[in-house]
Design a protein around this motif. Structure first.
Motif, PDB file in Angstrom:
ATOM      1  N   LYS A 144       0.820  -1.205   0.000  1.00 33.43           N
ATOM      2  CA  LYS A 144       0.000   0.000   0.000  1.00 33.43           C
ATOM      3  C   LYS A 144       0.857   1.260   0.000  1.00 33.43           C
ATOM      4  O   LYS A 144       0.339   2.372  -0.093  1.00 33.43           O
ATOM      5  CB  LYS A 144      -0.932  -0.001   1.207  1.00 33.43           C
ATOM      6  CG  LYS A 144      -2.004  -1.077   1.139  1.00 33.43           C
ATOM      7  CD  LYS A 144      -2.961  -0.970   2.310  1.00 33.43           C
ATOM      8  CE  LYS A 144      -4.056  -2.029   2.209  1.00 33.43           C
ATOM      9  NZ  LYS A 144      -5.020  -1.937   3.330  1.00 33.43           N
ATOM     10  N   SER A 186      -6.625  -0.624  -6.680  1.00 34.35           N
ATOM     11  CA  SER A 186      -7.710  -0.117  -5.833  1.00 34.35           C
ATOM     12  C   SER A 186      -7.271   0.234  -4.414  1.00 34.35           C
ATOM     13  O   SER A 186      -7.856   1.113  -3.780  1.00 34.35           O
ATOM     14  CB  SER A 186      -8.852  -1.137  -5.778  1.00 34.35           C
ATOM     15  OG  SER A 186      -8.392  -2.373  -5.249  1.00 34.35           O
ATOM     16  N   ASP A 187      -6.241  -0.448  -3.903  1.00 30.20           N
ATOM     17  CA  ASP A 187      -5.800  -0.170  -2.524  1.00 30.20           C
ATOM     18  C   ASP A 187      -4.513   0.641  -2.480  1.00 30.20           C
ATOM     19  O   ASP A 187      -3.897   0.770  -1.421  1.00 30.20           O
ATOM     20  CB  ASP A 187      -5.611  -1.484  -1.759  1.00 30.20           C
ATOM     21  CG  ASP A 187      -4.510  -2.356  -2.353  1.00 30.20           C
ATOM     22  OD1 ASP A 187      -4.136  -2.129  -3.523  1.00 30.20           O
ATOM     23  OD2 ASP A 187      -4.028  -3.264  -1.649  1.00 30.20           O
ATOM     24  N   GLU A 236      -3.308   3.637  -2.015  1.00 30.73           N
ATOM     25  CA  GLU A 236      -3.705   4.962  -1.545  1.00 30.73           C
ATOM     26  C   GLU A 236      -2.593   5.995  -1.617  1.00 30.73           C
ATOM     27  O   GLU A 236      -2.857   7.195  -1.526  1.00 30.73           O
ATOM     28  CB  GLU A 236      -4.220   4.853  -0.111  1.00 30.73           C
ATOM     29  CG  GLU A 236      -3.243   4.203   0.841  1.00 30.73           C
ATOM     30  CD  GLU A 236      -3.862   3.809   2.174  1.00 30.73           C
ATOM     31  OE1 GLU A 236      -3.163   3.912   3.195  1.00 30.73           O
ATOM     32  OE2 GLU A 236      -5.034   3.398   2.181  1.00 30.73           O
ATOM     33  N   GLY A 261      -8.904   3.491  -8.440  1.00 27.44           N
ATOM     34  CA  GLY A 261      -8.612   3.374  -7.022  1.00 27.44           C
ATOM     35  C   GLY A 261      -7.810   4.479  -6.378  1.00 27.44           C
ATOM     36  O   GLY A 261      -8.233   5.081  -5.386  1.00 27.44           O
TER      37      GLY A 261
END
Length: 342
Positions: A139, A160-161, A163, A186
């Protein structure tokens, strides 16, 4: 306005340096013998003990990475495969993995390798033979470069993850618009996306609203969606040169957004100057089929406080000349340092 422009300048320079050229990662100078924990094929300098330099050594394999290594340089080799277990000592500590300029295919990346790297921040995988992205579970990933491969798909959900992802570069692949549908939905902090030199027929869908730079040069794009830029309130640089844009593919006012600083529509098939916002500073329209200099596209109103902020306007390779400019052009383009017709 200055605090907004400076970050863009640094991003533009960074992206431009590798937009059309192979990314050549230059390691730090290597002085003195390697540390005792280093693989025999590589160098681990005493003054930089967390880095292992295995670049440009004609390696055909990824060596086992010892404990403590955070930065791994494997570019410019002959690597064809990545065997399971090579990253077992650094699954939660490896931050940079540079694999540019090798011969790696998806089929030769075994399970238990990149899919175990939970702390990776930068993955550079350009100039290989990948047909789909290889994405670590980390991440912390902030930069992803998979340029000059054979990517034909980019499944949705892979990012999607992510961040903390700020930059993605997949230029020079075989990606179509359908292949990247939803691929970039994402990341909420993405600043830069480069999909140049692919087979897109439209700008990528579902890109995050945080985007500041979007490069889509050298595709087959013939239309820009009417509300596309409205979903990108921070976008400052948009390049769609060398595509198939015609006037009917550009809805009225689609580029009239306050955030844009640079707009490149060169080498298309436009016959008229599209409407822009007065905040735009760089407009590239060379090598189109523009027949008329329409001042209203650049300035709706002209007054002491309302005028175009264009600094550079290129119109060379069109059907207009300097004599096509109406007399009031100088008042509209009062800050322009150059307007190029030939």
């Amino acid at each position: 306005m200055l605090p907004l422009r400076l970050p863009l300048l640094f991003l533009l320079v960074s992206v431009a340096l590798c937009q059309y050229d192979d990314y050549d990662y230059q390691p730090a100078s290597r002085h003195g013998p390697s540390g005792p924990n280093c693989h025999q094929e590589c160098d681990c300098p005493f003054n930089f003990p967390t880095a292992m330099y295995c670049d440009s050594r004609k390696l055909k394999f990824v060596p086992v990475v010892p404990t403590g290594i955070k930065y791994l340089y494997l570019q410019n080799n002959l690597i064809e495969e990545i065997k399971a277990g090579v990253f077992d000592n650094v699954t939660d500590t490896l931050r940079w993995l540079i694999l540019d300029n090798n011969q790696i295919t998806n089929a030769k990346i075994e399970k238990g390798t990149i899919d175990k790297l939970s702390a990776l921040e930068k993955l550079f995988f350009s100039n290989n033979n990948l047909t789909e992205p290889v994405i670590p579970p980390s991440k912390s990933l902030d930069e992803l470069k998979i340029m000059h491969n054979q990517l034909s798909k980019f499944p949705s959900g892979l990012l999607s993850d992510k961040e903390n992802l700020t930059s993605v570069n997949v230029q020079n692949n075989q990606l179509t618009s359908d292949a990247i549908g939803g691929a970039f939905k994402g990341p909420k902090k993405m600043l830069s996306l480069d999909v140049s030199h692919n087979k897109l027929k439209k700008l990528p869908a579902g890109v995050p609203g945080s985007l500041e730079i979007l490069y889509a040069d050298y595709n087959e794009i013939d239309i820009v969606g009417a509300g596309y830029l409205g979903k990108l309130p921070l976008l400052q640089s948009l390049r769609i040169s060398h595509n198939k844009l015609v006037d009917s593919g550009i809805p009225a006012g689609v580029f009239n957004v306050t955030s844009l600083v640079e707009l490149d529509l060169s080498f298309n098939q436009l016959k008229s100057i599209p409407e822009i916002n007065e905040n735009l500073e760089q407009l590239y329209l060379q090598a189109n089929k523009i027949e008329k200099f329409e001042l209203t596209s650049l300035c709706k109103y002209v007054s002491t406080t309302s005028f175009s902020h264009l600094k550079h306007l290129r119109l060379d390779g069109n059907m207009v000349t300097h004599s096509s400019m109406p007399p009031e052009s100088s008042n509209c383009l009062r800050v322009a340092s150059d307007v190029i017709f030939e």
